[in-house]
Design a protein around this motif. Sequence first.
Motif, short mmCIF file in Angstrom:
data_model
loop_
_atom_site.label_atom_id
_atom_site.label_comp_id
_atom_site.label_asym_id
_atom_site.label_seq_id
_atom_site.Cartn_x
_atom_site.Cartn_y
_atom_site.Cartn_z
N ARG A 24 -7.43 -12.91 -48.97
CA ARG A 24 -6.09 -13.16 -49.27
C ARG A 24 -5.84 -12.90 -50.94
NH1 ARG A 24 -4.13 -12.58 -45.79
NH2 ARG A 24 -2.39 -13.35 -45.70
N HIS A 66 -7.06 -11.76 -41.50
CA HIS A 66 -6.35 -13.01 -41.41
C HIS A 66 -5.27 -13.00 -40.29
CE1 HIS A 66 -3.89 -16.34 -42.72
NE2 HIS A 66 -4.90 -16.83 -43.34
N ASP A 68 -2.62 -14.18 -40.17
CA ASP A 68 -1.10 -13.73 -40.68
C ASP A 68 -0.76 -12.46 -40.71
OD1 ASP A 68 -0.74 -16.49 -40.17
OD2 ASP A 68 -0.84 -16.92 -42.50
N ASP A 69 -1.77 -11.43 -40.82
CA ASP A 69 -1.72 -10.16 -41.34
C ASP A 69 -1.91 -9.19 -40.34
OD1 ASP A 69 -2.00 -11.01 -43.74
OD2 ASP A 69 -4.29 -10.51 -44.26
N ARG A 70 -1.62 -9.73 -38.57
CA ARG A 70 -1.64 -8.76 -37.75
C ARG A 70 -0.53 -7.62 -37.83
NH1 ARG A 70 -4.42 -8.63 -32.69
NH2 ARG A 70 -3.99 -6.80 -31.95
#
Length: 395
Positions: A24, A66, A68-70
């Motif tokens: 992150r 992560h 959220d990073d797809r």
Amino acid sequence: MTEAVQGGSKGGPKRVALIVAAGRGYRLGGGLPKQYLTLGGRPILRHCLATFAAHPDVSAIRVVIHPDDRPLYEQAARGLDLLEPVPGGAERQDSVRLGLESLAELAPDQVLIHDAARPFVTVGVIDRVIAALDHHAGAIPAVAQADTLKRADADGRITGTVDRAGLWRAQTPQGFRFEAIRAAHRAAAGQALTDDAAVLEAAGGTVVLVPGAEDNGKVTTADDLRRAEARFRGAGEVRVGTGFDVHAFGPGDHVTLGGVRIPHTQGLSGHSDADVGLHALADAIYGAIAAGDIGRHFPPSEARWKGAPSDVFLRHAGGLVEALGGRILHLDLTLICERPKVGPHRAAIAGRIAEILGLDGGRVAVKATTTERLGFTGRGEGIAAQAAATVSLPG
């Protein structure tokens, strides 16, 4: 090109690359984790993905991300044939362990663990790590420490000079025999070790050093990113690859040359459609980017490639160039045979090759010659082809 860069199994999933991209790190700015920041017009992650995808001895690639990073990952990985990504953990060590566990169903022999923030990993570095794994349970690339090292207190006062003899800066990919590193990561869960070599060392394993590369640095600070970006402001690098292929005549009523069906009294024998021209071109492109040959990406031992149209191979080779951020500047193909006569089909062949690769027609040259009735082509036993590919890659 929109097709995914897909090849064969390269002999099965024996050596898998695990790219760690779940961090992150926002300190470089831009509101994105650093692995998704733009470098040379592409996400930082894309650069290392393309290099591993082009390596002929890497069977499969999995990225740890992560959750959220797809969407960012999908953009960075677009067009590449990768395994489904898996979510990482709170720390890098957790992410690697989870990634290793996800690979168990593939039962690879070896795994290459690489940090997504090292965009300039080279084929040579990967080769050296792989070669060392033939004799050792673990191997990492490293660069000898050249600068004098100082130890200082919290106020910046020097408290000592560190002897730099025998000190090395560790890089990635770090390669391991799969079961050894998976067991070591299980045993080290909850500890705070700085890299995967340390994990195997803690389990009693031996890790060897191989020469790394100064350019294989990690993008961590804004200065790192500026220096990395400077590499793309030059003229880039131009490479030339060559290819050669031969197929014998066999039963049939036509041959396929350069993607064009040409009536003839015989066909060409081969595992695929035996298009000697496209095979030579694909190998020339693979050679220009040091990506092996057709047999590595599309093993003739696999039944699914029997009778396959050779434009699949050529698109794959071209797709790897695109994935590396490069482009094909020119292709030169020479077809060598007594029969059939190639001249009447030359324009169609050049046009078909350009169409397959999405090139301007002026970047494809097709020539034909004979061997004055000498040798196997002169005796009418088959057709040969030689090709050259000129490719530009980012500097």
